[in-house]
Design an enzyme around this catalytic site. Sequence first.
Site, PDB file in Angstrom:
ATOM      1  N   ARG A  37       0.834  -1.210   0.000  1.00 23.06           N
ATOM      2  CA  ARG A  37       0.000   0.000   0.000  1.00 23.06           C
ATOM      3  C   ARG A  37       0.862   1.251   0.000  1.00 23.06           C
ATOM      4  O   ARG A  37       1.919   1.291   0.630  1.00 23.06           O
ATOM      5  CB  ARG A  37      -0.870   0.055   1.269  1.00 23.06           C
ATOM      6  CG  ARG A  37      -2.080  -0.828   1.201  1.00 23.06           C
ATOM      7  CD  ARG A  37      -3.021  -0.560   2.371  1.00 23.06           C
ATOM      8  NE  ARG A  37      -2.319  -0.451   3.633  1.00 23.06           N
ATOM      9  CZ  ARG A  37      -2.767   0.239   4.681  1.00 23.06           C
ATOM     10  NH1 ARG A  37      -3.909   0.870   4.610  1.00 23.06           N
ATOM     11  NH2 ARG A  37      -2.067   0.282   5.810  1.00 23.06           N
ATOM     12  N   SER A  73       7.463  -4.971   7.376  1.00 22.39           N
ATOM     13  CA  SER A  73       7.106  -5.906   8.463  1.00 22.39           C
ATOM     14  C   SER A  73       7.923  -7.192   8.431  1.00 22.39           C
ATOM     15  O   SER A  73       7.375  -8.301   8.406  1.00 22.39           O
ATOM     16  CB  SER A  73       5.623  -6.231   8.383  1.00 22.39           C
ATOM     17  OG  SER A  73       4.898  -5.048   8.317  1.00 22.39           O
ATOM     18  N   ASP A 108       5.521  -3.123  11.526  1.00 18.22           N
ATOM     19  CA  ASP A 108       4.063  -2.922  11.647  1.00 18.22           C
ATOM     20  C   ASP A 108       3.606  -2.901  13.110  1.00 18.22           C
ATOM     21  O   ASP A 108       2.654  -2.220  13.475  1.00 18.22           O
ATOM     22  CB  ASP A 108       3.278  -3.992  10.874  1.00 18.22           C
ATOM     23  CG  ASP A 108       3.662  -5.422  11.251  1.00 18.22           C
ATOM     24  OD1 ASP A 108       4.678  -5.606  11.938  1.00 18.22           O
ATOM     25  OD2 ASP A 108       2.948  -6.355  10.855  1.00 18.22           O
TER      26      ASP A 108
END
Length: 900
Positions: free
Chosen positions: A522, A586, A640
């Site tokens: 994203r 992450s 994350d």
Amino acid sequence: QVDRYLYHMRLSDDVLLDVMARFQAEMVKGLGKDTNPTATVKMLPSFVRSLPDGSEKGEFLAVDLGGSQFRAHQVKVFDDGKQSSQLESKFYPTPKEVIQGNGAELFDYVADCLSDFMETKNLKHKKLPLGFTFSFPCKQTKLEEGLLLGWTKHFKVRGVQDTDVVSCLRKALQKHKASFDIDVDVLALVNDTVGTMMTCGYDDQRCEVGLIIGTGTNACYMEEMRHIDLVEGDEGRMCINTEWGAFGDDGALDDLRTEFDRELDLGSLNPGKQLFEKMIGSLYLGELVRLILLKMTKEGLLFNGKVSAALLTKGKIEMKHVSAMEKYKEGLSNTKEILTELNLFPSEDDCIAVQHVCTIVSFRSANLCAAALAAILTRLRENKKLLRMRTTVGIDGGLYKTHPQYAKRLHKVVRRLVPNCDVRFLLSVSGSGKGAAMVTAVAYRLAAQRKQIDTALAPFLLSLETLREVKNKMRTELEYGLKRETQASATVKMLPTYVCGTPDGTEKGKFLALDLGGTNFRVLLVKIRSGRRRSVQMYNKIFAIPLEIMQGTGEELFDHIVQCIADFLEYMGIKGARLPLGFTFSFPCRQASIDKGTLVGWTKGFKATDCEGEDVVDMLREAIRRRNEFDLDIVAVVNDTVGTMMTCGYEDPNCEIGLIAGTGSNVCYMEDMKNIEIVEGNEGKMCINTEWGGFGDNGCIDNIRTKYDKEVDEGSLNPGKQRYEKMTSGMYLGEIVRQILIDLTKQGLLFRGQISESLRKRGIFETKFLSQIESDRLALLQVRRILQQLGLDSTCEDSIIVKEVCGAVSKRAAQLCGAGLAAIVEKKREDRGAEHLQITVGVDGTLYKLHPHFSRVLRETVKELAPQCDVTFMLSEDGSGKGAALITAVAKRLHNVGQK
């Protein structure tokens, strides 16, 4: 003339549909906790939870009390693949002084007969399980316990009502054990109706209704547990003994009862009771015929008006007479012969009229029976949510077996009333005795299966002591990761993130955020406002990462990322601006500063080459340079988990821990700088990314790893690594479940012992299925549908076991996660030197958010293991996107402060 006279006994289909609806309403009343006490149809739970599945085997005894004779049976059931069984029986009379005497005499008589039977069959030396068929209404609380509600069928034994009949039998057998050396284990108390269903269920697995039409009448069927308020639990099915003979005792059938029904009832042993049975059962039909003939004769319509002694004598006309008179093939000869024997000397017209009366009376019986049966079949079909249903009804009873027309009439009317049910009627050959043995055999099988399932799942049940041990070991590993001399060999890496503050509300500006951590990538534009109009606005776009790029070269991966950023900047019309950027990455990274992160190793299916050991921020900067279209200020590289903590920290300043419980599992928290030996400086705090998924990679939790965990680990992309994560995260739980299901199927406990192709496939059992299967709102029927989608053809019993397996695996995951978290909150409490700690944990991840029980079990475990900490859990809204922007904003703020 007869038709006119008995007009009220002729029931149209509309009337029968109405009776069917009334009976359905009575069933619902009987099943409800609040309405059961006043219900006439008692809907008694039988505690028979399973039908025979063909794998039963062994030798069993059965005794059968309830008819005109007492019977003892020896039943051998063979597991030979042919479902064969062998039955040997002996009949004993039931003398009047026994069935109308006292309780002790009755049960002593039963024990005497059984002792005699065991002697004749040379069984005295064996200890055998026994099923007890007791054909009277009993309130059961267990399979082997039942309180007699009341006697029926001419039985009137003193001192037994409201006592447990199994205890009475056991007492009598105990006396015999000493004197006659017999040792019997009473395992099941069964109603004859249930016995009939089980006997037929052994031959036809579709059989889920039992029906008795004989001296008395009754029906039973398999009901969904979630509808039975009288019994704890919602899982599976249980056989309900309707005791439908009492239907109408509250006046519900008064409009259909004739003057003859009323007269018959008044003259019976139990006036006002069992009114439906008195309109159907063979014990009463002969008497009904006598009362009709008597009135017709008195009115001069029969026998020239001459009333003989036979017509005045109660019980003189029996069901066997009625059946014989209805043998139309014999013409009128039977009728004439019977009436002559009764000194009635009939004319031919009399014979025709009497035959017609018999027909109307027995036809009404079959009609009423069909209407109530149709109600049960409709309920079964609706429970299964089927438009059309195939099922089998097991039937026993003299009226059904010996009456020349009864069976045909019953079948025809049932099929007319429920055209959407394809019903097979199966006659029970060896009766309720074999049924009691079958119930006992099924109970035996289920007990053995229960033991095997408990053995398989026992390692997943973690005691409080074990969880405390896990908490203490986690604490030790956390300390190892923080210490300079042990950090290199620590399994819990405790990576410094160089994030040294949480949001204070003064952050503002426009920021870009990237989020890479799974199969999607994203790009976000985040606008942060401070002051009174404090808010965060986000715009984002999602891009897929193809498998060939996830597992290609590092250069290809980062070129793809930059291509996605370019598309987004174009889309938002901000290509010219040099915006500060936060990169949520992450994967385990070793950081030397907030904008430097060296990849320790790929996880979650990524395998891009030439990345491990490299700085991912440099790789991103080089890819931007290669493209040469725009420039960005990369301020922070973030995990994350840290993003999750920051997002919640923006709302609640007390939030100092971030937890991810989703595909992967990880935690970060704010640690005092003085405890972080591998980073210079002792002032203030820094967020530590624990990377706790590697906990146990040194073998410290091997004592709680099961053989299934080892199989999952060996079949994974990174054997021997991330062992704790493999026991707690969504990516692996479904796979653990699959391994257990394979093992249980091999043991013959699931899916009829057949391992289907789909069950052999790794990854078929996604964690989302665990969440769906364990949902409390989901009936077993829907669980079966989910399993069918996975290509697993399951029975109701299979579905219960699968649900239990999922529950054991996910509960353990939540408890282990809770034990790890308890170690962290306890550490924070002790570091602060506080008696009591109030702290907030920011949480994200599908397992926590979507699983019906995970979050509750996690919270309960933390409370249990860290009682001095008051922990609030806060759901993070978009930790990895918004969080990355907030970290960038905080880093910018702290940088500016530093410069000033």
